[in-house]
Design a protein around this motif. Structure first.
Motif, mmCIF file in Angstrom:
data_model
loop_
_atom_site.group_PDB
_atom_site.id
_atom_site.type_symbol
_atom_site.label_atom_id
_atom_site.label_comp_id
_atom_site.label_asym_id
_atom_site.label_seq_id
_atom_site.Cartn_x
_atom_site.Cartn_y
_atom_site.Cartn_z
ATOM 1 N N THR A 51 0.814 -1.214 0.000
ATOM 2 C CA THR A 51 0.000 0.000 0.000
ATOM 3 C C THR A 51 0.847 1.264 0.000
ATOM 4 O OG1 THR A 51 -1.653 -1.230 1.283
ATOM 5 C CG2 THR A 51 -1.922 1.157 1.117
ATOM 6 N N LEU A 52 1.787 1.349 0.938
ATOM 7 C CA LEU A 52 2.566 2.581 1.087
ATOM 8 C C LEU A 52 3.366 2.940 -0.160
ATOM 9 C CD1 LEU A 52 3.373 4.906 2.888
ATOM 10 C CD2 LEU A 52 5.184 3.482 3.855
ATOM 11 N N PRO A 53 4.049 1.997 -0.822
ATOM 12 C CA PRO A 53 4.784 2.391 -2.035
ATOM 13 C C PRO A 53 3.891 2.985 -3.122
ATOM 14 C CG PRO A 53 5.541 0.258 -1.257
ATOM 15 C CD PRO A 53 4.334 0.590 -0.449
ATOM 16 N N ILE A 54 2.638 2.544 -3.182
ATOM 17 C CA ILE A 54 1.738 3.044 -4.227
ATOM 18 C C ILE A 54 1.190 4.426 -3.879
ATOM 19 C CG2 ILE A 54 -0.438 2.614 -5.428
ATOM 20 C CD1 ILE A 54 0.126 -0.359 -5.184
ATOM 21 N N ILE A 55 0.859 4.635 -2.604
ATOM 22 C CA ILE A 55 0.285 5.931 -2.216
ATOM 23 C C ILE A 55 1.361 6.899 -1.731
ATOM 24 C CG2 ILE A 55 -1.867 4.800 -1.547
ATOM 25 C CD1 ILE A 55 -1.045 5.297 1.395
ATOM 26 N N ARG A 56 2.637 6.517 -1.821
ATOM 27 C CA ARG A 56 3.720 7.362 -1.319
ATOM 28 C C ARG A 56 3.700 8.783 -1.893
ATOM 29 N NH1 ARG A 56 7.910 4.361 -2.413
ATOM 30 N NH2 ARG A 56 8.050 3.405 -0.355
ATOM 31 N N PRO A 57 3.447 8.973 -3.206
ATOM 32 C CA PRO A 57 3.400 10.362 -3.711
ATOM 33 C C PRO A 57 2.371 11.226 -2.999
ATOM 34 C CG PRO A 57 3.569 8.818 -5.528
ATOM 35 C CD PRO A 57 3.328 7.999 -4.304
ATOM 36 N N GLY A 58 1.204 10.656 -2.688
ATOM 37 C CA GLY A 58 0.197 11.419 -1.960
ATOM 38 C C GLY A 58 0.629 11.735 -0.550
ATOM 39 N N VAL A 59 1.289 10.789 0.111
ATOM 40 C CA VAL A 59 1.783 11.016 1.469
ATOM 41 C C VAL A 59 2.864 12.088 1.468
ATOM 42 C CG1 VAL A 59 2.926 9.953 3.441
ATOM 43 C CG2 VAL A 59 1.195 8.665 2.177
ATOM 44 N N LEU A 60 3.789 12.004 0.508
ATOM 45 C CA LEU A 60 4.865 12.993 0.443
ATOM 46 C C LEU A 60 4.318 14.389 0.134
ATOM 47 C CD1 LEU A 60 7.653 11.007 -1.456
ATOM 48 C CD2 LEU A 60 7.506 11.531 0.988
ATOM 49 N N ALA A 61 3.343 14.463 -0.784
ATOM 50 C CA ALA A 61 2.748 15.766 -1.095
ATOM 51 C C ALA A 61 2.066 16.349 0.134
ATOM 52 C CB ALA A 61 1.746 15.620 -2.242
ATOM 53 N N GLY A 62 1.344 15.525 0.876
ATOM 54 C CA GLY A 62 0.708 16.002 2.103
ATOM 55 C C GLY A 62 1.728 16.458 3.126
ATOM 56 N N ALA A 63 2.842 15.728 3.235
ATOM 57 C CA ALA A 63 3.886 16.109 4.184
ATOM 58 C C ALA A 63 4.512 17.454 3.810
ATOM 59 C CB ALA A 63 4.954 15.023 4.235
ATOM 60 N N LEU A 64 4.741 17.669 2.528
ATOM 61 C CA LEU A 64 5.320 18.937 2.090
ATOM 62 C C LEU A 64 4.373 20.099 2.366
ATOM 63 C CD1 LEU A 64 6.935 17.822 -1.294
ATOM 64 C CD2 LEU A 64 8.125 18.456 0.804
ATOM 65 N N PHE A 65 3.097 19.900 2.087
ATOM 66 C CA PHE A 65 2.118 20.949 2.390
ATOM 67 C C PHE A 65 2.030 21.194 3.893
ATOM 68 C CE2 PHE A 65 0.309 20.128 -1.903
ATOM 69 C CZ PHE A 65 0.257 21.437 -2.332
ATOM 70 N N ALA A 66 2.142 20.147 4.693
ATOM 71 C CA ALA A 66 2.117 20.312 6.145
ATOM 72 C C ALA A 66 3.306 21.137 6.621
ATOM 73 C CB ALA A 66 2.108 18.943 6.823
ATOM 74 N N PHE A 67 4.481 20.877 6.053
ATOM 75 C CA PHE A 67 5.677 21.640 6.426
ATOM 76 C C PHE A 67 5.494 23.116 6.086
ATOM 77 C CE2 PHE A 67 9.817 23.503 5.895
ATOM 78 C CZ PHE A 67 10.594 22.921 6.889
ATOM 79 N N VAL A 68 5.038 23.401 4.874
ATOM 80 C CA VAL A 68 4.853 24.791 4.454
ATOM 81 C C VAL A 68 3.797 25.477 5.311
ATOM 82 C CG1 VAL A 68 4.118 26.274 2.554
ATOM 83 C CG2 VAL A 68 5.626 24.339 2.102
ATOM 84 N N THR A 69 2.715 24.765 5.622
ATOM 85 C CA THR A 69 1.654 25.347 6.446
ATOM 86 C C THR A 69 2.185 25.770 7.805
ATOM 87 O OG1 THR A 69 -0.034 23.994 5.355
ATOM 88 C CG2 THR A 69 -0.585 24.905 7.512
#
Length: 263
Positions: free
Chosen positions: A182-200
């Motif tokens: 699961t994680l390798p497939i949804i990793r781009p979504g997780v990373l994008a969310g993490a980047l937005f969380a950092f910027v927020t």
């Protein structure tokens, strides 16, 4: 139909003009940060890097930068873990109040920032969290959670669950299935969310102003204080640093989301 190409070109020109109108005032800060003057005169009559030297050496600016970076890293980790768990619960559960729960997670994006700040201040004041690292982490995590939840939920919407069932049929545990499939497939979504969380967290100023203390200030709050209480061109260097970091991370998040769609 004959006018549609003209209409498209007109809309494109209007879009470019609006973009320029929004971006150019921000970009003026960049040359101001390299000014050799101790004022905000534009265009600068001389050039230098003394404002950056002040920003990275003066204790108040450097402390505020380190606080913001440390806080953003912690919030990114916490929000990514909690947001991913929430996305799984929302994407794979069916219950009567699901719509209300979805709206609750998106509330920080909808409710005006000042309303959120006042509500958090009132609650945190009673809990003794004003001016504490814990209070900042909790508040910024609440603001960052929607970005992680939305991105991970979008990634899960196109996920083929037969892959998980296939892994389970081969003897994989639930954790092994998540980690290896699961994680390798949804990793781009997780990373994008993490980047937005950092910027927020890194850019947040309204809530941080209500939670600050004399000994604990984030960089955006320090910048606001510099604007209101003094005439210090160092803020131009600080603004440029924030602009570069935020733009780079948001650009990386956009690339990550694009790669996810292509995948």
């Amino acid at each position: 139909m004959t006018g549609s190409p003209v209409l498209r070109r007109t809309l494109a020109v209007l879009g470019v003009l609006v973009g320029v109108w929004l971006v150019v005032p921000t970009l003026i800060v960049v040359p101001l940060s390299f000014s050799g003057e101790d004022s905000f005169a534009f265009p600068p009559r001389s050039w230098g890097v003394q404002h950056y030297v002040t920003f990275f050496t003066e204790q108040s600016w450097l402390t505020a930068l380190l606080v913001s970076l440390q806080l953003a890293v912690i919030v990114t980790v916490v929000a990514t873990v909690l947001g991913t768990m929430a996305a799984f619960a929302l994407a794979r559960s069916r219950f009567r109040a699901k719509g209300a729960v979805d709206g609750l997670f998106l509330a920080p994006l909808i409710v005006p920032g000042i309303v959120v700040a006042v509500a958090m201040y009132a609650a945190f004041l009673g809990w003794g969290l004003i001016g504490t690292p814990t209070g900042f982490v909790v508040a910024h995590t609440v603001l960052a959670l929607p970005f992680v939840t939305v991105n991970v939920t979008a990634a899960l919407s196109g996920f083929d669950r037969t892959l998980e069932r296939a892994a389970a049929s081969l003897g994989a545990s639930a954790w092994a299935t998540f980690r290896s499939v699961t994680l390798p497939i949804i990793r781009p979504g997780v990373l994008a969310g993490a980047l937005f969380a950092f910027v927020t967290s890194f850019d947040e100023v309204v809530v941080s102003m209500f939670l600050q203390s004399p000994n604990l200030q984030t960089l955006p709050v320090r910048m606001f204080t510099s604007v209101t209480n003094e005439v210090d061109p160092t803020i131009a260097a600080a603004s440029t640093v924030v602009l570069v970091v935020s733009t780079a991370l948001l650009g990386l998040a956009s690339v990550t989301r694009r790669n996810r769609r292509h995948a």
